[in-house]
Scaffold this motif. Sequence first.
Motif, PDB file in Angstrom:
ATOM      1  N   GLY A 318       0.785  -1.223   0.000  1.00  0.00           N
ATOM      2  CA  GLY A 318       0.000   0.000   0.000  1.00  0.00           C
ATOM      3  C   GLY A 318       0.814   1.268   0.000  1.00  0.00           C
ATOM      4  N   ARG A 319       2.052   1.215  -0.445  1.00  0.00           N
ATOM      5  CA  ARG A 319       2.929   2.383  -0.411  1.00  0.00           C
ATOM      6  C   ARG A 319       2.839   3.181  -1.709  1.00  0.00           C
ATOM      7  NH1 ARG A 319       8.521  -0.389   1.260  1.00  0.00           N
ATOM      8  NH2 ARG A 319       9.274   1.759   1.103  1.00  0.00           N
ATOM      9  N   ASP A 320       3.180   4.451  -1.634  1.00  0.00           N
ATOM     10  CA  ASP A 320       3.230   5.331  -2.804  1.00  0.00           C
ATOM     11  C   ASP A 320       4.471   4.972  -3.618  1.00  0.00           C
ATOM     12  OD1 ASP A 320       3.392   7.314  -4.672  1.00  0.00           O
ATOM     13  OD2 ASP A 320       3.305   8.982  -3.262  1.00  0.00           O
ATOM     14  N   ILE A 321       4.256   4.555  -4.858  1.00  0.00           N
ATOM     15  CA  ILE A 321       5.400   4.103  -5.663  1.00  0.00           C
ATOM     16  C   ILE A 321       5.576   4.915  -6.941  1.00  0.00           C
ATOM     17  CG2 ILE A 321       5.227   1.735  -4.814  1.00  0.00           C
ATOM     18  CD1 ILE A 321       4.129   1.147  -7.764  1.00  0.00           C
ATOM     19  N   VAL A 322       5.010   6.111  -7.002  1.00  0.00           N
ATOM     20  CA  VAL A 322       5.096   6.889  -8.242  1.00  0.00           C
ATOM     21  C   VAL A 322       6.550   7.077  -8.658  1.00  0.00           C
ATOM     22  CG1 VAL A 322       4.637   9.101  -9.344  1.00  0.00           C
ATOM     23  CG2 VAL A 322       2.908   8.055  -7.873  1.00  0.00           C
ATOM     24  N   ARG A 323       7.413   7.441  -7.725  1.00  0.00           N
ATOM     25  CA  ARG A 323       8.821   7.641  -8.071  1.00  0.00           C
ATOM     26  C   ARG A 323       9.452   6.337  -8.530  1.00  0.00           C
ATOM     27  NH1 ARG A 323      13.220   9.079  -3.522  1.00  0.00           N
ATOM     28  NH2 ARG A 323      12.669   6.933  -2.992  1.00  0.00           N
ATOM     29  N   GLU A 324       9.284   5.282  -7.736  1.00  0.00           N
ATOM     30  CA  GLU A 324       9.958   4.023  -8.038  1.00  0.00           C
ATOM     31  C   GLU A 324       9.449   3.382  -9.331  1.00  0.00           C
ATOM     32  OE1 GLU A 324       8.922   4.951  -5.095  1.00  0.00           O
ATOM     33  OE2 GLU A 324      10.789   4.993  -3.934  1.00  0.00           O
ATOM     34  N   VAL A 325       8.130   3.440  -9.548  1.00  0.00           N
ATOM     35  CA  VAL A 325       7.613   2.802 -10.742  1.00  0.00           C
ATOM     36  C   VAL A 325       7.937   3.621 -11.990  1.00  0.00           C
ATOM     37  CG1 VAL A 325       5.260   3.747 -10.982  1.00  0.00           C
ATOM     38  CG2 VAL A 325       5.691   1.332 -11.436  1.00  0.00           C
ATOM     39  N   SER A 326       8.108   4.926 -11.839  1.00  0.00           N
ATOM     40  CA  SER A 326       8.552   5.756 -12.966  1.00  0.00           C
ATOM     41  C   SER A 326       9.999   5.429 -13.312  1.00  0.00           C
ATOM     42  CB  SER A 326       8.408   7.242 -12.617  1.00  0.00           C
ATOM     43  OG  SER A 326       7.056   7.579 -12.365  1.00  0.00           O
ATOM     44  N   MET A 327      10.825   5.237 -12.285  1.00  0.00           N
ATOM     45  CA  MET A 327      12.199   4.770 -12.513  1.00  0.00           C
ATOM     46  C   MET A 327      12.189   3.436 -13.243  1.00  0.00           C
ATOM     47  SD  MET A 327      14.064   5.485  -8.857  1.00  0.00           S
ATOM     48  CE  MET A 327      14.490   7.132  -8.278  1.00  0.00           C
ATOM     49  N   LEU A 328      11.335   2.531 -12.749  1.00  0.00           N
ATOM     50  CA  LEU A 328      11.264   1.196 -13.339  1.00  0.00           C
ATOM     51  C   LEU A 328      10.878   1.254 -14.803  1.00  0.00           C
ATOM     52  CD1 LEU A 328      11.079  -1.908 -13.298  1.00  0.00           C
ATOM     53  CD2 LEU A 328       8.727  -1.652 -12.464  1.00  0.00           C
ATOM     54  N   LYS A 329       9.836   2.035 -15.103  1.00  0.00           N
ATOM     55  CA  LYS A 329       9.329   2.057 -16.469  1.00  0.00           C
ATOM     56  C   LYS A 329      10.393   2.520 -17.463  1.00  0.00           C
ATOM     57  CE  LYS A 329       6.797   2.943 -20.159  1.00  0.00           C
ATOM     58  NZ  LYS A 329       7.248   3.581 -21.414  1.00  0.00           N
ATOM     59  N   CYS A 330      11.076   3.609 -17.139  1.00  0.00           N
ATOM     60  CA  CYS A 330      12.077   4.109 -18.098  1.00  0.00           C
ATOM     61  C   CYS A 330      13.314   3.216 -18.112  1.00  0.00           C
ATOM     62  CB  CYS A 330      12.435   5.564 -17.831  1.00  0.00           C
ATOM     63  SG  CYS A 330      13.101   5.939 -16.211  1.00  0.00           S
ATOM     64  N   PHE A 331      13.771   2.754 -16.949  1.00  0.00           N
ATOM     65  CA  PHE A 331      14.975   1.921 -16.894  1.00  0.00           C
ATOM     66  C   PHE A 331      14.738   0.575 -17.566  1.00  0.00           C
ATOM     67  CE2 PHE A 331      17.653  -1.097 -14.279  1.00  0.00           C
ATOM     68  CZ  PHE A 331      18.843  -0.794 -14.928  1.00  0.00           C
ATOM     69  N   ALA A 332      13.588  -0.037 -17.310  1.00  0.00           N
ATOM     70  CA  ALA A 332      13.295  -1.349 -17.886  1.00  0.00           C
ATOM     71  C   ALA A 332      13.172  -1.273 -19.401  1.00  0.00           C
ATOM     72  CB  ALA A 332      11.999  -1.899 -17.280  1.00  0.00           C
ATOM     73  N   ALA A 333      12.396  -0.306 -19.887  1.00  0.00           N
ATOM     74  CA  ALA A 333      12.160  -0.209 -21.328  1.00  0.00           C
ATOM     75  C   ALA A 333      13.427   0.164 -22.089  1.00  0.00           C
ATOM     76  CB  ALA A 333      11.051   0.798 -21.609  1.00  0.00           C
ATOM     77  N   GLU A 334      14.222   1.080 -21.523  1.00  0.00           N
ATOM     78  CA  GLU A 334      15.462   1.476 -22.198  1.00  0.00           C
ATOM     79  C   GLU A 334      16.508   0.350 -22.142  1.00  0.00           C
ATOM     80  OE1 GLU A 334      15.921   4.029 -24.038  1.00  0.00           O
ATOM     81  OE2 GLU A 334      14.171   5.266 -23.537  1.00  0.00           O
ATOM     82  N   THR A 335      16.561  -0.359 -21.035  1.00  0.00           N
ATOM     83  CA  THR A 335      17.480  -1.499 -20.947  1.00  0.00           C
ATOM     84  C   THR A 335      17.104  -2.561 -21.965  1.00  0.00           C
ATOM     85  OG1 THR A 335      17.937  -1.129 -18.605  1.00  0.00           O
ATOM     86  CG2 THR A 335      18.322  -3.346 -19.439  1.00  0.00           C
ATOM     87  N   LEU A 336      15.805  -2.784 -22.127  1.00  0.00           N
ATOM     88  CA  LEU A 336      15.360  -3.778 -23.100  1.00  0.00           C
ATOM     89  C   LEU A 336      15.820  -3.425 -24.509  1.00  0.00           C
ATOM     90  CD1 LEU A 336      13.763  -6.302 -23.816  1.00  0.00           C
ATOM     91  CD2 LEU A 336      11.711  -4.864 -23.962  1.00  0.00           C
ATOM     92  N   GLN A 337      15.791  -2.123 -24.862  1.00  0.00           N
ATOM     93  CA  GLN A 337      16.274  -1.740 -26.200  1.00  0.00           C
ATOM     94  C   GLN A 337      17.730  -2.177 -26.384  1.00  0.00           C
ATOM     95  OE1 GLN A 337      13.677  -0.505 -27.967  1.00  0.00           O
ATOM     96  NE2 GLN A 337      12.671  -0.647 -25.963  1.00  0.00           N
ATOM     97  N   GLU A 338      18.543  -1.924 -25.372  1.00  0.00           N
ATOM     98  CA  GLU A 338      19.955  -2.287 -25.456  1.00  0.00           C
ATOM     99  C   GLU A 338      20.120  -3.800 -25.562  1.00  0.00           C
ATOM    100  OE1 GLU A 338      24.133  -1.601 -22.968  1.00  0.00           O
ATOM    101  OE2 GLU A 338      22.231  -0.870 -22.147  1.00  0.00           O
ATOM    102  N   VAL A 339      19.344  -4.537 -24.786  1.00  0.00           N
ATOM    103  CA  VAL A 339      19.482  -5.994 -24.785  1.00  0.00           C
ATOM    104  C   VAL A 339      19.090  -6.586 -26.136  1.00  0.00           C
ATOM    105  CG1 VAL A 339      18.553  -8.140 -23.820  1.00  0.00           C
ATOM    106  CG2 VAL A 339      19.182  -6.264 -22.301  1.00  0.00           C
ATOM    107  N   VAL A 340      17.903  -6.233 -26.647  1.00  0.00           N
ATOM    108  CA  VAL A 340      17.449  -6.895 -27.871  1.00  0.00           C
ATOM    109  C   VAL A 340      18.303  -6.498 -29.072  1.00  0.00           C
ATOM    110  CG1 VAL A 340      15.093  -7.291 -27.112  1.00  0.00           C
ATOM    111  CG2 VAL A 340      15.651  -5.144 -28.259  1.00  0.00           C
ATOM    112  N   HIS A 341      18.792  -5.277 -29.100  1.00  0.00           N
ATOM    113  CA  HIS A 341      19.627  -4.879 -30.246  1.00  0.00           C
ATOM    114  C   HIS A 341      21.026  -5.474 -30.147  1.00  0.00           C
ATOM    115  CE1 HIS A 341      16.750  -2.415 -32.353  1.00  0.00           C
ATOM    116  NE2 HIS A 341      16.349  -1.954 -31.192  1.00  0.00           N
TER     117      HIS A 341
END
Length: 386
Positions: A318-341
């Motif tokens: 039940g914690r506020d995760i706006v900061r953490e999940v925003s970090m996750l979204k950009c870090f995960a998606a950008e890391t995936l670009q590097e991995v698949v390419h």
Amino acid sequence: MSLPYFCEPDIVDEDLRMVREQLRRYVDEVIVPNGDAWEASGEIPRHVFRDLGAMGFLGMRHPEAYGGGGMGALSSVVLGEELSRSTYGGVASALTVHSDMSLSHIAHRGTHEQKQRYLPAACAGEKVGVICVTEAHAGSDVAGLKTRAERTDSGWVINGSKMFITNAVFGDIYIVAARTDPHAKGSKGLSLFIVERGNPGLKIARKLDKHGWRSSDTAELYLEDLHVPHDALLGEEGKGFYYIMSTFQNERLVIGALSSGTASRAIELTVEYVKQRQAFGKSLWDQQVVRNKLAWMASKTAAVRSLTYQCAQMIDEGRDIVREVSMLKCFAAETLQEVVHTCLQLHGGTGYMIGTPVERMARDARILTIGGGATEVMLEEVAKRM
């Protein structure tokens, strides 16, 4: 059972381990053998929704009283990881939009009557959910929505359009965001409505031809004098922006799971390939630079996965995760670009051929830095909280 190279986190209990095992079996036995045909047709068969619904996997987060599993955010992570391991991003997107990004609005904010009417069929995979927020000029900027809903004696009349809507052509339950207060500015005055398939005011303008996610149907919608009754309003009038933002947090969690599952599978397939591929008298795996690149990609993917599970645990607490999940979204998606390419590069010419899993994953991955909040917007959300 665990993803390649990574241990199963301790917070994953025995029930979720069984979910993962069953999902992986279904992916291997049904999705992978048929995925190419679904890519060509631009849709996945309805029986896939029904199959996974019958197994209990499309309503894991929804209340048990309405056919759901009453489970926490970790179940969404396991679902996203395992579906994305299929290497068919369109399949994973269609199913998670249904389970985690559309019908969740009804599960969290619907009246008893709305939940009773829609959730059992949705959890069973008999009805497919659609979330209709994005417009041609308002994607990450939700406050810029122009679709309007006007109150009448018999209900509401909605006019506007929606763009890039997943499950739009074959969906059944549409969650539509519209502006109910024409005088309110920005994030104020937005509301959500439930619109059913077959409403004459809901029109498919065109099915969209996409760069990736080929097996998920995506379309532009027109809402022309679309009449809905008063009880189609979902939650409180004027609270739509906050409802959308809340659900976005879960969407971004799921994107973290899709990213870690896709990256993990891409690495696994690439390790198999480079160990077999001979060049200059030895396998590519015997080249230190190749091994190091893959080790680096695995390390970054492990970091993405750890942050994904941390965010899921914080949601369940039940914690506020706006900061953490925003970090996750950009870090995960950008890391995936590097991995698949990187993985495509290591496959050489083979990786560039349509039909090769790594080529498809590279195409499908591209949308994840855009959808659910562009990387640039996510970084601003993080910066605001620094």
